[in-house]
Design a protein around this motif. Structure first.
Motif, PDB file in Angstrom:
ATOM      1  N   PHE A  19       0.824  -1.203   0.000  1.00  0.00           N
ATOM      2  CA  PHE A  19       0.000   0.000   0.000  1.00  0.00           C
ATOM      3  C   PHE A  19       0.864   1.261   0.000  1.00  0.00           C
ATOM      4  CE2 PHE A  19      -1.988   3.349   2.599  1.00  0.00           C
ATOM      5  CZ  PHE A  19      -3.080   3.633   1.807  1.00  0.00           C
ATOM      6  N   VAL A  20       1.894   1.283   0.842  1.00  0.00           N
ATOM      7  CA  VAL A  20       2.784   2.442   0.903  1.00  0.00           C
ATOM      8  C   VAL A  20       3.497   2.642  -0.431  1.00  0.00           C
ATOM      9  CG1 VAL A  20       4.852   3.381   1.997  1.00  0.00           C
ATOM     10  CG2 VAL A  20       3.086   2.290   3.389  1.00  0.00           C
ATOM     11  N   LEU A  21       3.906   1.524  -1.060  1.00  0.00           N
ATOM     12  CA  LEU A  21       4.591   1.615  -2.337  1.00  0.00           C
ATOM     13  C   LEU A  21       3.691   2.225  -3.410  1.00  0.00           C
ATOM     14  CD1 LEU A  21       7.055   0.949  -4.098  1.00  0.00           C
ATOM     15  CD2 LEU A  21       6.081  -1.322  -4.463  1.00  0.00           C
ATOM     16  N   TYR A  22       2.431   1.770  -3.447  1.00  0.00           N
ATOM     17  CA  TYR A  22       1.507   2.306  -4.449  1.00  0.00           C
ATOM     18  C   TYR A  22       1.176   3.772  -4.168  1.00  0.00           C
ATOM     19  CZ  TYR A  22       0.569  -1.993  -7.001  1.00  0.00           C
ATOM     20  OH  TYR A  22       0.679  -3.088  -7.819  1.00  0.00           O
ATOM     21  N   VAL A  23       1.099   4.149  -2.912  1.00  0.00           N
ATOM     22  CA  VAL A  23       0.852   5.557  -2.583  1.00  0.00           C
ATOM     23  C   VAL A  23       2.011   6.426  -3.070  1.00  0.00           C
ATOM     24  CG1 VAL A  23       0.664   7.207  -0.685  1.00  0.00           C
ATOM     25  CG2 VAL A  23      -0.685   5.115  -0.645  1.00  0.00           C
ATOM     26  N   ALA A  29       3.491   9.966  -9.703  1.00  0.00           N
ATOM     27  CA  ALA A  29       2.786  10.175 -10.967  1.00  0.00           C
ATOM     28  C   ALA A  29       2.082  11.519 -10.986  1.00  0.00           C
ATOM     29  CB  ALA A  29       1.783   9.039 -11.196  1.00  0.00           C
ATOM     30  N   VAL A  30       1.450  11.880  -9.861  1.00  0.00           N
ATOM     31  CA  VAL A  30       0.755  13.170  -9.788  1.00  0.00           C
ATOM     32  C   VAL A  30       1.746  14.327  -9.937  1.00  0.00           C
ATOM     33  CG1 VAL A  30      -0.543  14.706  -8.258  1.00  0.00           C
ATOM     34  CG2 VAL A  30      -1.177  12.290  -8.444  1.00  0.00           C
ATOM     35  N   SER A  31       2.901  14.194  -9.287  1.00  0.00           N
ATOM     36  CA  SER A  31       3.901  15.263  -9.362  1.00  0.00           C
ATOM     37  C   SER A  31       4.420  15.452 -10.780  1.00  0.00           C
ATOM     38  CB  SER A  31       5.063  14.963  -8.416  1.00  0.00           C
ATOM     39  OG  SER A  31       5.771  13.809  -8.853  1.00  0.00           O
ATOM     40  N   MET A  32       4.339  14.407 -11.602  1.00  0.00           N
ATOM     41  CA  MET A  32       4.785  14.527 -12.987  1.00  0.00           C
ATOM     42  C   MET A  32       3.659  14.989 -13.906  1.00  0.00           C
ATOM     43  SD  MET A  32       7.164  11.107 -13.318  1.00  0.00           S
ATOM     44  CE  MET A  32       7.637  11.524 -14.984  1.00  0.00           C
ATOM     45  N   ILE A  33       2.431  14.536 -13.621  1.00  0.00           N
ATOM     46  CA  ILE A  33       1.306  14.866 -14.502  1.00  0.00           C
ATOM     47  C   ILE A  33       0.782  16.273 -14.237  1.00  0.00           C
ATOM     48  CG2 ILE A  33      -1.067  14.230 -15.090  1.00  0.00           C
ATOM     49  CD1 ILE A  33      -0.335  11.350 -14.580  1.00  0.00           C
ATOM     50  N   TYR A  34       0.804  16.703 -12.977  1.00  0.00           N
ATOM     51  CA  TYR A  34       0.214  18.004 -12.623  1.00  0.00           C
ATOM     52  C   TYR A  34       0.825  19.167 -13.401  1.00  0.00           C
ATOM     53  CZ  TYR A  34      -1.080  22.105  -9.917  1.00  0.00           C
ATOM     54  OH  TYR A  34      -1.520  23.344  -9.541  1.00  0.00           O
ATOM     55  N   PRO A  35       2.167  19.258 -13.514  1.00  0.00           N
ATOM     56  CA  PRO A  35       2.714  20.392 -14.291  1.00  0.00           C
ATOM     57  C   PRO A  35       2.249  20.393 -15.740  1.00  0.00           C
ATOM     58  CG  PRO A  35       4.424  19.373 -12.957  1.00  0.00           C
ATOM     59  CD  PRO A  35       3.237  18.471 -12.887  1.00  0.00           C
ATOM     60  N   PHE A  36       2.139  19.201 -16.340  1.00  0.00           N
ATOM     61  CA  PHE A  36       1.671  19.154 -17.734  1.00  0.00           C
ATOM     62  C   PHE A  36       0.215  19.591 -17.834  1.00  0.00           C
ATOM     63  CE2 PHE A  36      -0.422  16.863 -21.208  1.00  0.00           C
ATOM     64  CZ  PHE A  36       0.296  17.362 -22.279  1.00  0.00           C
TER      65      PHE A  36
END
Length: 510
Positions: A19-23, A29-36
């Motif tokens: 669970f921690v790994l997936y979080v 992923a969010v930190s990479m997608i959000y700027p785009f």
């Protein structure tokens, strides 16, 4: 092979670790997608809302924001112009219909064309409509240049002529461009027509006369108004006489837009009500136009500089081909014919990765200058043809191949080149695909080096043209350009995920 064995997979500690790994992966992923996504959303906006950092533009769902954006666009960002025309906040449907009919029949000299390009923007709705109209009138840009005595590169670079009908001494430049402008102007719908109000001209005269300090207005002129936009017209006194004699255009001394309207209706001009009603009735169309304007401008900009696409495509192709030829040959030679100093060679290759690319810019520039290769594709491709990282990676992969394959080839009488093309390279396809992607990314994203060694505009790549665009374009247009420029790399990664994973995992497994 799974990182967590089947036996301990259901244990509480293993589940918690998973669970921690997936979080953590999701946060990454969010930190990479959000700027785009933020860049994509900013490309939908304009000068008035490009800094709000919202992923969903407010005007998509908020009618008030849409109206504000519409007025800013219609009046070219002039807040004083907007405030001075806030007459008729409410009106019946028949009055608004009569007002639209009045605008459609109003002579050209009594109104200004709205939706011009604001000072903080690079294009506007009027400009795009004007350029589209010119394409139907002229066969090509050369015919237009001969008719207008101009030197435009494409229709996208033609701007509407200036028009200052509210200035007393302004006169249009004679010529075919002005004649065509009058024809085009008559084709504009009521939405584009801004009637020249005598009241607004008087207010602007008072603003200039008092140096934008309303407290300096005489009490009998100000009449308690808090700003210039609410100062009423009083057709007497020395200020009014001064305005009529020195500021008011002669055509408006006896007849103005207000006078023409009063012949049709006793109601005040329903400008505010009609604009609000227009936004309500065309909300989806306006939203689509606002959202696509920056992207349409960038596409036009790329088409004007169409050689940028060709330069970028050829540069990427040559970079991939040269690196997939030179690096495998060097790695294969080091693997098949080991020298006593091969370890030192590998250390030297790895040492090249310790220095940033900017360190080699000036030496590379001077060397290419001495060789006479500046402003050529050779200058773009040759300095990056050999990569220490690629040679090191391929050499290790070639070393991991079973020697029995080469021995079998030698027994069958195969030459070394045959073993390279028939044995080593086919087995290395995943790694070569991964390295090809790295070569493509390096060439496609090259800016500083490409601009340094190819300063001729005919050799500029897409990234260099985007850099030139951001020198004068607002933030929203630049974000739209960067979004469009990122699409090829995103598509390459999406279509090549298996190649990337096999190229990363396979060498490690071997």
């Amino acid at each position: 092979m799974s990182l967590v064995g089947r036996v301990g997979r259901n244990r509480l500690r293993a589940r918690f670790a998973t669970f921690v790994l997936y979080v953590l992966l999701s946060l990454g992923a969010v930190s990479m997608i959000y700027p785009f996504l933020l860049m994509l959303a900013t490309g939908f906006k304009g000068p008035t809302d490009q800094n709000d950092n919202r992923l969903i533009p407010a005007f998509w769902s908020d009618h008030k924001e849409m109206l504000t954006k519409y007025l800013e666009d219609k009046y070219s960002g002039s807040t004083s112009f907007i405030s001075a025309t806030r007459t008729g906040p409410s009106a019946p449907i028949d009055v608004m219909q009569a007002y639209r009919s009045f605008l459609a029949s109003l002579p050209n000299e009594f109104w200004l064309a709205g939706f011009r390009t604001p000072p903080n923007a690079v294009t506007g709705k009027l400009t795009m409509r004007y350029q589209s109209w010119l394409r139907t009138r002229f066969r090509d840009i050369g015919e237009l240049n001969r008719a207008y005595i101009e030197e435009n590169v494409a229709f996208q670079g033609v701007s509407p002529p200036s028009e200052l009908l509210d200035r007393r001494n302004w006169k249009p430049l004679p010529g075919q461009k002005q004649d065509d402008w009058q024809i085009f102007k008559r084709t504009l719908p009521p939405e584009f027509r801004l009637p020249i109000l005598k009241r607004r001209l008087f207010q602007e005269f008072l603003r200039s006369r008092t140096e934008n300090q309303i407290d300096r207005l005489p009490t009998e002129v100000r009449r308690g108004a808090a700003d210039y936009e609410h100062v009423p017209i009083i057709e007497n006194g020395h200020l009014w006489r001064d305005f009529v004699e020195n500021s008011l255009p002669a055509r408006f001394t006896t007849l103005a837009a207000e006078d023409l309207w009063q012949r049709r209706s006793s109601e005040p001009m329903p400008i505010e009500a009609e604009e609000r009603n227009h936004v309500l009735a065309h909300a989806s169309e306006l939203s689509a136009e606002f959202s696509s304007r920056n992207y349409r401008y960038v596409l036009d900009y790329i088409l004007i500089n169409g050689r940028a696409l060709w330069n970028t495509a050829l540069f990427c192709l040559l970079a991939v081909l040269t690196q997939l030829i030179i690096n495998p040959l060097a790695a294969y030679a080091l693997s098949r014919y080991p020298m006593p100093s091969v370890g030192k060679v590998l250390i030297f290759l790895l040492a090249t990765m310790a220095f940033p690319a900017e360190v080699a810019l000036i030496p590379s520039f001077l060397l290419l200058k001495d060789l006479g290769l500046l402003n050529t594709f050779a200058a773009l491709v040759l300095p990056s043809a050999a990569s220490g990282y690629m040679i090191f990676l391929l050499k290790g992969f070639f070393d991991s191949l079973p020697q029995e394959l080469y021995e079998s080839g030698q027994i069958d009488g195969a030459k070394e080149t045959t073993m390279l093309w028939k044995i080593a390279l086919p087995l290395s396809r995943p790694v070569l695909g991964y390295l090809a992607l790295l070569a493509f990314m390096g060439a496609y994203g090259a800016f500083m080096y490409a601009f340094l060694v190819a300063q001729d505009q005919k050799m500029w790549t897409l990234t260099v043209w985007i850099y030139q665009l951001q020198l004068y374009a607002p933030k929203a247009v630049v974000m739209a350009a960067l979004t469009l420029a990122a699409i090829p790399t995103i598509l390459v990664f999406l279509l090549s995920q298996k190649v990337i994973m096999r190229g990363i995992v396979l060498p490690g497994e071997r």
